[in-house]
Design an enzyme around this catalytic site. Structure first.
Site, PDB file in Angstrom:
ATOM      1  N   VAL A 113       0.809  -1.217   0.000  1.00 54.99           N
ATOM      2  CA  VAL A 113       0.000   0.000   0.000  1.00 54.99           C
ATOM      3  C   VAL A 113       0.845   1.273   0.000  1.00 54.99           C
ATOM      4  O   VAL A 113       0.349   2.348  -0.337  1.00 54.99           O
ATOM      5  CB  VAL A 113      -0.977   0.048   1.200  1.00 54.99           C
ATOM      6  N   ILE A 157      -8.128  -5.400  19.615  1.00 56.69           N
ATOM      7  CA  ILE A 157      -8.870  -6.399  18.844  1.00 56.69           C
ATOM      8  C   ILE A 157      -7.951  -7.602  18.623  1.00 56.69           C
ATOM      9  O   ILE A 157      -6.755  -7.441  18.361  1.00 56.69           O
ATOM     10  CB  ILE A 157      -9.307  -5.830  17.473  1.00 56.69           C
ATOM     11  N   ASN A 195      -7.792  -0.301   5.259  1.00 56.65           N
ATOM     12  CA  ASN A 195      -7.574  -0.987   6.528  1.00 56.65           C
ATOM     13  C   ASN A 195      -6.113  -1.325   6.793  1.00 56.65           C
ATOM     14  O   ASN A 195      -5.717  -1.495   7.943  1.00 56.65           O
ATOM     15  CB  ASN A 195      -8.419  -2.278   6.534  1.00 56.65           C
ATOM     16  N   SER A 247      -7.681   4.232  14.835  1.00 53.53           N
ATOM     17  CA  SER A 247      -7.431   3.536  16.101  1.00 53.53           C
ATOM     18  C   SER A 247      -7.863   4.430  17.250  1.00 53.53           C
ATOM     19  O   SER A 247      -7.997   5.654  17.098  1.00 53.53           O
ATOM     20  CB  SER A 247      -5.939   3.203  16.233  1.00 53.53           C
ATOM     21  N   SER A 264       0.128   8.716  13.017  1.00 54.51           N
ATOM     22  CA  SER A 264      -0.455   8.244  11.751  1.00 54.51           C
ATOM     23  C   SER A 264      -1.957   8.051  11.887  1.00 54.51           C
ATOM     24  O   SER A 264      -2.717   8.340  10.957  1.00 54.51           O
ATOM     25  CB  SER A 264       0.218   6.944  11.302  1.00 54.51           C
ATOM     26  N   LYS A 265      -2.397   7.590  13.064  1.00 53.62           N
ATOM     27  CA  LYS A 265      -3.824   7.335  13.273  1.00 53.62           C
ATOM     28  C   LYS A 265      -4.603   8.633  13.475  1.00 53.62           C
ATOM     29  O   LYS A 265      -5.747   8.761  13.020  1.00 53.62           O
ATOM     30  CB  LYS A 265      -4.006   6.386  14.464  1.00 53.62           C
ATOM     31  N   TYR A 314       2.972   5.641  15.478  1.00 50.50           N
ATOM     32  CA  TYR A 314       1.684   4.988  15.239  1.00 50.50           C
ATOM     33  C   TYR A 314       0.524   5.940  15.561  1.00 50.50           C
ATOM     34  O   TYR A 314      -0.399   6.115  14.759  1.00 50.50           O
ATOM     35  CB  TYR A 314       1.580   3.724  16.085  1.00 50.50           C
ATOM     36  N   ALA A 315       0.575   6.570  16.737  1.00 47.40           N
ATOM     37  CA  ALA A 315      -0.511   7.461  17.149  1.00 47.40           C
ATOM     38  C   ALA A 315      -0.651   8.644  16.197  1.00 47.40           C
ATOM     39  O   ALA A 315      -1.770   9.048  15.860  1.00 47.40           O
ATOM     40  CB  ALA A 315      -0.280   7.945  18.576  1.00 47.40           C
TER      41      ALA A 315
END
Length: 263
Positions: A65, A192, A91, A144, A162-163, A159-160
């Site tokens: 992606v 999850i 996703n 997220s 990017s979300k 990560y945070a």
């Protein structure tokens, strides 16, 4: 009223496992033709085989992606096969490396942003012209709780970020694409059941964040038990369907109240 995706073509990135696989299976069960994308063809082929065994229609479209040409080719393959695209679920994502900000390698930062944010952009960028032609397209962005309502996972800065950016992108595009009748919504899962947790690389985080002590059972609704890909899939399929035809620009947290407790 049952959820129906009959007649729709749905494209799911990161569709070979976890949440993406769950969405692919349920979308096919609801009547959609489903295209799944990921870097490794083998999990995609397993998902396609499972869908076809149950009478559904699916297509494996391998691509990274974060690579522009591969994503363009993926969309071209779907259109060549089915002549249309009605829905995108962006996703695909990685947890990447979690480390103190002064110890986080810039290459690890760039990789997380490339997959989670640029990958989302590329999927949307190449899907939108075809969604416009469908007359009433739908985009789902898988964000997220991290970076949107929860900031207690120490070391997860890349990560945070990017979300958080995915949420901003979704709300920007909900307005931009409204005139084309394309709905854009953002799903923000908490913990999850998924292999993504095992793929997280943690570096030098000992003692960081120890000043915060949470009670037993960090997911109040389930006394600590993680949610399932199936639960996220049910939300995703609803938002993709015509039952949600007046919902756009909306973030939905699906976390059993985890982010309220840990935010």
């Amino acid at each position: 009223m049952e959820v129906s995706l009959v007649g729709k073509v749905v494209w799911i990135t990161g569709g070979g496992e976890g949440i993406g696989r769950g969405i692919a299976l349920l979308a096919a069960e609801c009547g959609a033709k489903v295209a799944v994308t990921g870097r490794d063809p083998k999990p995609l082929e397993k998902v396609v085989a499972e869908i076809e065994q149950h009478g559904g229609t699916a297509l494996a479209v391998p691509a990274d992606v974060s690579h522009e040409q591969e994503m363009k080719q993926a969309v071209d393959t779907i259109i060549k096969k089915w002549k249309r695209l009605d829905s995108l679920c962006a996703n695909a994502g990685i947890n990447g490396t979690w480390a103190r900000i002064d110890e986080l390698d810039p290459a690890d930062w760039s990789q997380t942003i490339a997959v989670n944010l640029t990958g989302t952009f590329l999927a949307i960028h190449y899907a939108v012209p075809h969604l416009r032609r469908s007359g009433a397209g739908s985009i789902l962005i898988m964000s997220s709780v991290n970076g949107t309502r929860m900031f207690s996972n120490q070391g997860a800065s890349a990560y945070a970020c990017s979300k958080a950016a995915q949420l901003a992108l979704g709300q920007m595009l909900a307005l931009e694409l409204a005139e084309s009748c394309i709905r854009v919504n953002v799903i923000c899962p908490g913990a999850i059941e998924s292999n993504i947790h095992d793929k997280t690389e943690r570096q030098g985080l000992e003692g960081l964040g120890d000043q915060v002590e949470f009670p037993e059972g960090k997911i109040p609704l389930t006394d600590g038990k993680m949610g399932t890909p199936q639960q996220v899939a049910q939300l995703a399929v609803f938002l993709t369907s015509d039952l949600a035809d007046h919902i756009t620009g909306t973030p939905v947290w699906i976390d059993g109240a985890q982010s309220i407790l840990q935010g």
